[in-house]
Design a protein around this motif. Sequence first.
Motif, mmCIF file in Angstrom:
data_model
loop_
_atom_site.group_PDB
_atom_site.id
_atom_site.type_symbol
_atom_site.label_atom_id
_atom_site.label_comp_id
_atom_site.label_asym_id
_atom_site.label_seq_id
_atom_site.Cartn_x
_atom_site.Cartn_y
_atom_site.Cartn_z
ATOM 1 N N GLN A 50 -19.840 25.979 0.092
ATOM 2 C CA GLN A 50 -19.166 27.260 -0.126
ATOM 3 C C GLN A 50 -19.802 28.072 -1.249
ATOM 4 O O GLN A 50 -19.183 28.954 -1.815
ATOM 5 N N ARG A 56 -23.191 22.832 -12.247
ATOM 6 C CA ARG A 56 -22.121 22.525 -13.204
ATOM 7 C C ARG A 56 -21.446 21.196 -12.882
ATOM 8 O O ARG A 56 -20.561 20.748 -13.610
ATOM 9 N N PRO A 58 -21.101 17.012 -11.970
ATOM 10 C CA PRO A 58 -21.596 15.802 -12.626
ATOM 11 C C PRO A 58 -22.775 15.175 -11.883
ATOM 12 O O PRO A 58 -22.876 15.281 -10.667
ATOM 13 N N PRO A 82 -19.113 20.652 -8.290
ATOM 14 C CA PRO A 82 -17.882 20.694 -9.089
ATOM 15 C C PRO A 82 -16.681 21.211 -8.316
ATOM 16 O O PRO A 82 -15.557 21.050 -8.772
ATOM 17 N N TRP A 83 -16.895 21.870 -7.178
ATOM 18 C CA TRP A 83 -15.757 22.413 -6.429
ATOM 19 C C TRP A 83 -15.174 21.359 -5.488
ATOM 20 O O TRP A 83 -14.099 20.841 -5.718
ATOM 21 N N HIS A 84 -15.871 21.040 -4.426
ATOM 22 C CA HIS A 84 -15.308 20.149 -3.408
ATOM 23 C C HIS A 84 -15.889 18.740 -3.458
ATOM 24 O O HIS A 84 -15.634 17.924 -2.580
ATOM 25 N N HIS A 85 -16.722 18.499 -4.464
ATOM 26 C CA HIS A 85 -17.226 17.153 -4.736
ATOM 27 C C HIS A 85 -18.149 16.607 -3.650
ATOM 28 O O HIS A 85 -18.296 15.406 -3.515
ATOM 29 N N ASN B 11 -7.258 12.602 -9.157
ATOM 30 C CA ASN B 11 -8.526 12.953 -8.526
ATOM 31 C C ASN B 11 -9.623 12.100 -9.167
ATOM 32 O O ASN B 11 -9.757 12.088 -10.386
ATOM 33 N N LEU B 13 -12.821 12.419 -9.331
ATOM 34 C CA LEU B 13 -14.040 13.065 -9.812
ATOM 35 C C LEU B 13 -13.803 14.197 -10.804
ATOM 36 O O LEU B 13 -14.721 14.926 -11.136
ATOM 37 N N GLY B 14 -12.596 14.362 -11.246
ATOM 38 C CA GLY B 14 -12.386 15.443 -12.192
ATOM 39 C C GLY B 14 -10.923 15.623 -12.496
ATOM 40 O O GLY B 14 -10.094 14.781 -12.155
ATOM 41 N N ARG B 18 -11.385 23.731 -10.835
ATOM 42 C CA ARG B 18 -12.752 24.214 -10.956
ATOM 43 C C ARG B 18 -13.121 24.271 -12.433
ATOM 44 O O ARG B 18 -12.355 24.802 -13.241
ATOM 45 N N PRO B 19 -14.293 23.776 -12.786
ATOM 46 C CA PRO B 19 -14.655 23.762 -14.208
ATOM 47 C C PRO B 19 -14.592 25.140 -14.844
ATOM 48 O O PRO B 19 -14.120 25.290 -15.979
ATOM 49 N N GLU B 20 -15.043 26.142 -14.127
ATOM 50 C CA GLU B 20 -15.115 27.472 -14.729
ATOM 51 C C GLU B 20 -13.759 28.155 -14.831
ATOM 52 O O GLU B 20 -13.632 29.229 -15.416
ATOM 53 N N TRP B 289 -9.728 22.401 -7.548
ATOM 54 C CA TRP B 289 -11.095 21.984 -7.209
ATOM 55 C C TRP B 289 -11.432 22.288 -5.756
ATOM 56 O O TRP B 289 -12.572 22.552 -5.413
ATOM 57 N N ASP B 290 -10.413 22.255 -4.882
ATOM 58 C CA ASP B 290 -10.702 22.438 -3.463
ATOM 59 C C ASP B 290 -10.343 23.842 -2.987
ATOM 60 O O ASP B 290 -10.021 24.045 -1.816
ATOM 61 N N THR B 291 -10.439 24.791 -3.900
ATOM 62 C CA THR B 291 -10.272 26.203 -3.544
ATOM 63 C C THR B 291 -11.150 26.555 -2.342
ATOM 64 O O THR B 291 -12.316 26.170 -2.287
ATOM 65 N N ASP B 292 -10.574 27.283 -1.398
ATOM 66 C CA ASP B 292 -11.371 27.801 -0.280
ATOM 67 C C ASP B 292 -11.784 29.230 -0.586
ATOM 68 O O ASP B 292 -10.944 30.083 -0.876
ATOM 69 N N GLU B 293 -13.063 29.492 -0.476
ATOM 70 C CA GLU B 293 -13.573 30.834 -0.680
ATOM 71 C C GLU B 293 -13.206 31.710 0.512
ATOM 72 O O GLU B 293 -13.200 31.258 1.657
#
Lengths: 122, 321
Positions: A50, A56, A58, A82-85, B11, B13-14, B18-20, B289-293
């Motif tokens: 996406q 950013r 890991p 970093p978004w959906h791994h 989760n 992995l985090g 979203r990090p930002e 983290w799993d936001t859909d664009e």
Amino acid sequence: MVRRPDTVDVGPLDELAEGRMRVVDVQGLRIGVVRIGTEAFAVHDRCPHQGAPICRGPITSRIGFEGGVVVSLPGEPVLACPWHHWEFDLRSGKSLFDESYRVRTFRTELVDGCVRVWLRDR
Amino acid sequence: MPFSTPQIWPNPLGDGYRPEAHPVSGGAPCSDYDLLREQLLEPNSISRVVLAFESGGYLSTLPNPYLATEVARAANDWSIDTWLSRDDDRLHGALVVATQQPLEAAKEIRRVGGHPKICEVILVGTGLGKPFGHPVYEPIHEAAAEMGLPIAIHAFGEVSPGANVAPQAGGMPSYYFEIQSQSHQTLASHLVSLIAHGVFERYPSLKLLLVEAGVSWVPGLLWKMDDQYKSVRVEVPWMKRWPSEVFLEHVRLTTQPLETSAGSEKLVAVLDAYGAADVLCFSSDYPHWDTDERDHVARTLPRSWHERVFHDNAAKLYGWA
């Protein structure tokens, strides 16, 4: 339109922090460069899923299950978005679950201890 | 108003965001108005957004019903003061209620439900251990219908440690993987319950929005309900129409997380099987983290659906049309 250079120099390898991406912008093309041991890797800062700024995310390793234990496998480093791994092999850019998904990778070379990234391979 | 519950299935992995989305100045993700504009509203050309609380929704799983009711009141006041009172016509919001006390929840719906920027009643977790169609929740159905607000049920309410029902049928899960893969289970239970108890027969204007459980699980469930309607309708004589028909008239789903692994063609075929073009409302789930664009959803769904999924369906649901 100004043509991008064939290469970009990002400085001495030993000044790159182990496992931490440094992102450079080459005329709008964002490239993440990272040192793993004595090697440097370079990838396009864009996830094919996406469009996330993947650099950013890991840097990990492949995870396995051996003898009833979850283990971190030595070998090829992995970049996780970093978004959906979604995970990608840092060397090949290929997704760990479907090789048709790839992060664009760039060849690197060391020139007098400094990292050069090839934007166009020859 | 910091309020959250510990995570049993974190989760791996985090931190789930979203990090930002973490403001540089500190604070929780999505707590900074300028960052919300920069990362969500403006790049996606959003004309209206529904702010739906985050872990605050878990108040319906607090063991203390009086505390939960007060936290809900405080949360709604905070949302109005902090977000909905801003000079930004795009910002709309849910009102949250403590479902442990349905009569108090109904009072709260009537107290703040008339605010011009409040557009839905959100339920996150069943406070009394019954799916949301059960008559014990009748005061909530009635108040929402009276105020002209749709009821939104958000997935994952039952993953809170205080939840008094399991987050999935069949036994407690072990992994985040299981929680994520079966997020639709509880929403399916609530949906069937609301239809089986005839809530939409009693409140013909009431609408339901199912939030954040994906969209591909629906058709099989509708067909199963229609099969039962043919066979055992004697048990639920207040049901006057096919469950699938009631669904299409009263129920809407948010798009995120869109299940795209099988490819767009197969997904769209499944969605077409229940008329999803008139059901789906685009949602991002930002800042998770799993936001859909938006563009990802646009690429996946047929162009002929876009006007409805990105605008019309939500506009009709919220009375913005």
